[in-house]
Design an enzyme around this catalytic site. Structure first.
Site, PDB file in Angstrom:
ATOM      1  N   ASP A 132       0.699  -0.772  -0.230  1.00 55.50           N
ATOM      2  CA  ASP A 132      -0.155  -0.260   0.408  1.00 55.50           C
ATOM      3  C   ASP A 132       1.052   1.088   0.448  1.00 55.50           C
ATOM      4  O   ASP A 132       0.669   2.295   1.004  1.00 55.50           O
ATOM      5  CB  ASP A 132      -1.518   0.061   1.062  1.00 55.50           C
ATOM      6  CG  ASP A 132      -1.783  -1.028   0.876  1.00 55.50           C
ATOM      7  OD1 ASP A 132      -2.200  -1.478   0.335  1.00 55.50           O
ATOM      8  OD2 ASP A 132      -2.080  -1.833   1.785  1.00 55.50           O
TER       9      ASP A 132
ATOM     10  N   LYS B  76       1.611   2.498  -5.017  1.00 55.11           N
ATOM     11  CA  LYS B  76       2.654   1.324  -6.354  1.00 55.11           C
ATOM     12  C   LYS B  76       1.590   1.839  -7.248  1.00 55.11           C
ATOM     13  O   LYS B  76       1.979   2.543  -8.769  1.00 55.11           O
ATOM     14  CB  LYS B  76       2.323  -0.023  -6.293  1.00 55.11           C
ATOM     15  CG  LYS B  76       3.593  -0.043  -4.957  1.00 55.11           C
ATOM     16  CD  LYS B  76       3.856  -2.159  -4.172  1.00 55.11           C
ATOM     17  CE  LYS B  76       2.680  -2.211  -4.263  1.00 55.11           C
ATOM     18  NZ  LYS B  76       2.653  -1.758  -3.000  1.00 55.11           N
TER      19      LYS B  76
ATOM     20  N   GLY C 252      -4.223  -4.258  -3.540  1.00 52.51           N
ATOM     21  CA  GLY C 252      -5.598  -3.422  -3.784  1.00 52.51           C
ATOM     22  C   GLY C 252      -4.622  -2.244  -4.314  1.00 52.51           C
ATOM     23  O   GLY C 252      -4.337  -1.674  -3.400  1.00 52.51           O
ATOM     24  N   HIS C 253      -5.318  -1.689  -5.592  1.00 49.39           N
ATOM     25  CA  HIS C 253      -4.171  -0.412  -5.967  1.00 49.39           C
ATOM     26  C   HIS C 253      -5.428   0.174  -6.330  1.00 49.39           C
ATOM     27  O   HIS C 253      -5.992   0.410  -7.766  1.00 49.39           O
ATOM     28  CB  HIS C 253      -3.496  -0.812  -7.501  1.00 49.39           C
ATOM     29  CG  HIS C 253      -2.418  -1.745  -7.238  1.00 49.39           C
ATOM     30  ND1 HIS C 253      -1.274  -2.670  -7.671  1.00 49.39           N
ATOM     31  CD2 HIS C 253      -2.160  -2.281  -5.410  1.00 49.39           C
ATOM     32  CE1 HIS C 253      -0.390  -3.578  -6.900  1.00 49.39           C
ATOM     33  NE2 HIS C 253      -0.584  -3.556  -6.004  1.00 49.39           N
TER      34      HIS C 253
ATOM     35  N   GLN D 238       2.080  -6.246  -2.867  1.00 51.21           N
ATOM     36  CA  GLN D 238       2.470  -6.397  -2.073  1.00 51.21           C
ATOM     37  C   GLN D 238       3.676  -5.094  -1.492  1.00 51.21           C
ATOM     38  O   GLN D 238       3.776  -4.619  -2.731  1.00 51.21           O
ATOM     39  CB  GLN D 238       2.647  -7.807  -1.480  1.00 51.21           C
ATOM     40  CG  GLN D 238       1.701  -8.138  -1.588  1.00 51.21           C
ATOM     41  CD  GLN D 238       0.621  -8.676  -2.679  1.00 51.21           C
ATOM     42  OE1 GLN D 238       1.639  -9.536  -3.099  1.00 51.21           O
ATOM     43  NE2 GLN D 238      -0.287  -9.061  -2.743  1.00 51.21           N
TER      44      GLN D 238
HETATM   45  P1  GDP Z   1      -0.873   0.096  -3.628  1.00 44.82           P
HETATM   46  O1  GDP Z   1      -1.223  -0.876  -3.435  1.00 44.82           O
HETATM   47  O2  GDP Z   1       0.812   0.248  -3.104  1.00 44.82           O
HETATM   48  O3  GDP Z   1      -0.622   0.582  -5.354  1.00 44.82           O
HETATM   49  O4  GDP Z   1      -1.347   1.405  -2.354  1.00 44.82           O
HETATM   50  P2  GDP Z   1      -2.843   1.664  -2.163  1.00 44.82           P
HETATM   51  O5  GDP Z   1      -3.684   2.121  -3.767  1.00 44.82           O
HETATM   52  O6  GDP Z   1      -3.498   0.475  -1.865  1.00 44.82           O
HETATM   53  O7  GDP Z   1      -2.878   2.715  -0.700  1.00 44.82           O
HETATM   54  C1  GDP Z   1      -1.972   3.742  -1.010  1.00 44.82           C
HETATM   55  C2  GDP Z   1      -3.949   5.201  -0.983  1.00 44.82           C
HETATM   56  O8  GDP Z   1      -2.756   6.674  -0.669  1.00 44.82           O
HETATM   57  C3  GDP Z   1      -4.397   4.481  -2.192  1.00 44.82           C
HETATM   58  O9  GDP Z   1      -5.778   5.269  -2.275  1.00 44.82           O
HETATM   59  C4  GDP Z   1      -3.839   6.167  -3.082  1.00 44.82           C
HETATM   60  O10 GDP Z   1      -4.942   6.777  -3.886  1.00 44.82           O
HETATM   61  C5  GDP Z   1      -3.568   6.923  -2.234  1.00 44.82           C
HETATM   62  N1  GDP Z   1      -2.137   7.431  -2.252  1.00 44.82           N
HETATM   63  C6  GDP Z   1      -1.287   7.769  -2.751  1.00 44.82           C
HETATM   64  N2  GDP Z   1      -0.262   8.549  -3.001  1.00 44.82           N
HETATM   65  C7  GDP Z   1      -0.738   9.735  -2.747  1.00 44.82           C
HETATM   66  C8  GDP Z   1      -0.382  10.574  -1.800  1.00 44.82           C
HETATM   67  O11 GDP Z   1       1.271  11.218  -2.370  1.00 44.82           O
HETATM   68  N3  GDP Z   1      -1.095  11.352  -0.888  1.00 44.82           N
HETATM   69  C9  GDP Z   1      -2.346  11.095  -0.190  1.00 44.82           C
HETATM   70  N4  GDP Z   1      -2.552  11.602  -0.090  1.00 44.82           N
HETATM   71  N5  GDP Z   1      -2.162   9.764  -0.697  1.00 44.82           N
HETATM   72  C10 GDP Z   1      -2.229   9.046  -1.947  1.00 44.82           C
HETATM   73  P1  IMO Z   2      -0.897  -4.149  -2.404  1.00 41.09           P
HETATM   74  O1  IMO Z   2      -0.478  -5.070  -3.062  1.00 41.09           O
HETATM   75  C1  IMO Z   2      -1.021  -4.980   1.886  1.00 41.09           C
HETATM   76  C2  IMO Z   2      -1.017  -9.088   3.271  1.00 41.09           C
HETATM   77  C3  IMO Z   2      -1.743  -9.121   4.320  1.00 41.09           C
HETATM   78  C4  IMO Z   2      -1.979 -10.224   5.498  1.00 41.09           C
HETATM   79  C5  IMO Z   2      -0.289 -10.800   4.682  1.00 41.09           C
HETATM   80  C6  IMO Z   2      -0.918 -12.323   4.299  1.00 41.09           C
HETATM   81  O2  IMO Z   2      -2.433  -3.378  -2.756  1.00 41.09           O
HETATM   82  O3  IMO Z   2       0.175  -3.101  -1.252  1.00 41.09           O
HETATM   83  P2  IMO Z   2      -2.566 -12.816   1.500  1.00 41.09           P
HETATM   84  O4  IMO Z   2      -3.976 -13.231   1.613  1.00 41.09           O
HETATM   85  O5  IMO Z   2      -1.540 -12.073   0.967  1.00 41.09           O
HETATM   86  O6  IMO Z   2      -2.087 -14.067   2.045  1.00 41.09           O
HETATM   87  O7  IMO Z   2      -2.282 -12.290   3.379  1.00 41.09           O
HETATM   88  O8  IMO Z   2      -0.132  -9.831   3.467  1.00 41.09           O
HETATM   89  N1  IMO Z   2      -1.227  -8.405   2.239  1.00 41.09           N
HETATM   90  C7  IMO Z   2      -1.389  -7.132   1.583  1.00 41.09           C
HETATM   91  N2  IMO Z   2      -0.861  -6.203   2.602  1.00 41.09           N
HETATM   92  N3  IMO Z   2      -0.859  -4.750   1.203  1.00 41.09           N
HETATM   93  C8  IMO Z   2      -1.614  -5.979   0.030  1.00 41.09           C
HETATM   94  O9  IMO Z   2      -1.203  -5.894  -1.755  1.00 41.09           O
HETATM   95  C9  IMO Z   2      -1.445  -6.734  -0.075  1.00 41.09           C
HETATM   96  N4  IMO Z   2      -1.354  -8.237   0.088  1.00 41.09           N
HETATM   97  C10 IMO Z   2      -1.178  -9.162   1.048  1.00 41.09           C
HETATM   98  O10 IMO Z   2      -2.374  -8.371   4.816  1.00 41.09           O
HETATM   99  O11 IMO Z   2      -1.236  -9.447   6.228  1.00 41.09           O
HETATM  100 MG    MG Z   3      -2.650  -1.682  -1.752  1.00 45.40          MG
END
Ligand code: GDP
Ligand code: IMO
Ligand code: MG
Length: 417
Positions: A12, A15, A39-40, A218
């Site tokens: 998270d 990416k 979850g992106h 991840q």
């Molecule tokens: P990922 O799994 O690495 O793609 O990240 P996620 O999408 O799960 O979580 C990142 C969250 O932060 C998302 O809701 C993005 O919209 C948000 N986000 C990304 N970059 C920034 C930033 O620079 N500032 C803020 N406030 N939110 C951001």
């Molecule tokens: P993105 O791509 C954050 C975590 C789960 C748990 C561990 C194992 O959005 O960054 P799993 O279901 O993979 O067997 O769970 O990994 N986990 C993540 N945490 N971002 C993710 O993906 C994750 N994918 C798995 O919360 O701790």
């Molecule tokens: Mg994510």
């Protein structure tokens, strides 16, 4: 040059946002590991896209590919593909025929695996069947996309799987595997996706000499081998898995991405975790709630000890920092620079005894003053001095330049240096 965007923390890091931003200059965007545990979130002109399997390059209409290292839940993929078709004209997504599938019994086994562990030993998985699906891949039981051409092969494989897993499912009061139903479902999903399936050699040929961007899922600290085992995911998230997971024998540079603080969903060691109001404040302001499971993410200060380790295991050559805007109103911002006054430069995250003994109290911090509102800035030179002090400290500690700074969730809230 091909590039890879790899999470350096526990996932998270942003990416999806950065892959969307960078993909303008690439021809193909590739996922090489993980499944719909990812979850992106990408926000473009107030439109929010939530992607679990399809690479974020799809939003710009870039060609996308799910390599053989991904585990694929066809039902989920079909829904996600339909959703994206409503927003993007003719999205082009290819699936490697060598992909291993996630079936319903994997989700049941995921649940059983968690249920037999004591509370503090539960992994806190996303319940998407990721671990059991990879277990079957290693155990040579997977149903592969290429199997779906033949009803006989599907039935034969599922029958063997049934003999293996039914005793466990029964013991835990889960429904047993229904060979007919599973076969029927797989055949109907195959109909929906068969035009997207390609052999590894196709992608290799078509994209030879094209620019490829790899999208990690991840983060490095959740890597099966390098992360805080057993509190990890079941794939190798690090950049060295790119060639295996995509079957593309290409060179690439790795951009390591991290948040200006740290978060973790699920259990496992987190030395700089905050249990106070500041942690809650960061969670609220940073909207730190999981895209996949809606769980509140644990929040803490940026941890440079583990970040250095992640940079090393991923051979990171440039950095991207996200979400500094979330910290802009705090009276002070901290960075964890050592544990127990000692820099664990070669920290082995599998040594859970060391990590269990680590906590906020025995970590050492560098303290910074915060930087005020930055969400509208568009040049690196214009960043407030306090933020420059923060980024310089990180760069000096890691000896790697920060080339991209994200200052908000929108695509255009991104600065390149
Ligand atoms: P990922 O799994 O690495 O793609 O990240 P996620 O999408 O799960 O979580 C990142 C969250 O932060 C998302 O809701 C993005 O919209 C948000 N986000 C990304 N970059 C920034 C930033 O620079 N500032 C803020 N406030 N939110 C951001
Ligand atoms: P993105 O791509 C954050 C975590 C789960 C748990 C561990 C194992 O959005 O960054 P799993 O279901 O993979 O067997 O769970 O990994 N986990 C993540 N945490 N971002 C993710 O993906 C994750 N994918 C798995 O919360 O701790
Ligand atoms: Mg994510």
């Amino acid at each position: 040059m091909n590039k890879a965007v790899i999470g350096l923390q526990w996932g998270d890091e942003g990416k999806g946002k950065i892959v969307d931003f960078l993909s303008e200059d690439f021809d193909l965007v590739v996922r090489y590991q993980g499944g719909n545990n990812a979850g992106h979130t990408v926000i473009v002109d107030n439109n929010t896209y939530k992607l679990n399997l399809i690479p974020s390059g799809v939003i710009r209409g870039k060609d996308c590919y799910l390599g053989q290292g991904v585990v694929l839940d066809l039902e989920h993929f079909s829904k996600e593909f339909n959703q994206i078709r409503k927003k993007v004209l003719n999205p082009k997504v290819f699936l490697s025929s060598n992909i291993s599938l996630i079936l319903d019994y994997h989700k049941q086994l995921d649940k059983i695996n968690e249920s037999i562990l004591n509370n503090n030993k539960k992994i806190g998985t996303t319940s998407k069947g990721i671990g059991p699906a990879y277990q079957d891949k290693v155990g040579r039981k997977s149903i592969k996309l290429y199997d779906l051409k033949s009803k006989n092969i599907i039935e034969e494989k599922i029958y063997a799987i049934k003999r293996f897993y039914d005793p466990i499912l029964k013991k835990f009061n889960e429904s047993e595997i229904n060979v007919e139903q599973t076969t029927e479902d797989l055949i109907s999903f195959y109909d929906l996706v068969k035009d997207l399936i390609v052999d590894n050699s196709f992608v290799k040929k078509v994209y030879r000499n094209k620019k490829i961007l790899f999208e990690g899922a991840q983060g490095a600290l959740l890597d099966l081998d390098h992360g805080s085992y057993p509190f990890v995911t079941s794939s190798n998230t690090v950049s060295s898995n790119i060639i295996i997971g995509s079957a593309l024998q290409v060179d690439y540079q790795t951009i390591g991405i991290f948040k200006a603080y740290a978060t973790r969903v699920g259990n496992g060691p987190f030395p700089s975790e905050l249990f106070d109001d500041i942690g809650d404040y960061i969670a609220e302001k940073g909207v730190e709630f999981g895209t996949v499971t809606k769980r509140k993410r644990r929040c803490g200060w940026l941890d440079l000890v583990s970040l250095k380790y992640s940079c090393e295991i991923n051979r990171v050559t440039e950095l991207c920092m996200t979400k500094a805007d979330v910290l802009n109103n705090l009276s002070e911002v901290k960075i964890c620079k050592s544990y127990n006054s000692k820099k664990y430069e070669d920290i082995n995250f599998s040594e859970s005894e060391i990590l269990d003994s680590l906590s906020l109290e025995n970590s050492d911090f560098e303290v910074f003053s915060s930087w005020g509102n930055i969400t509208k800035l568009s040049k690196f030179e214009n960043l407030p001095d306090n933020l420059k002090k923060f980024t310089s400290y990180i760069e000096n500690y890691l000896n790697i330049p920060i080339k991209i700074i994200s200052l908000g969730p929108e695509r255009n809230q991104t600065i390149i240096r």
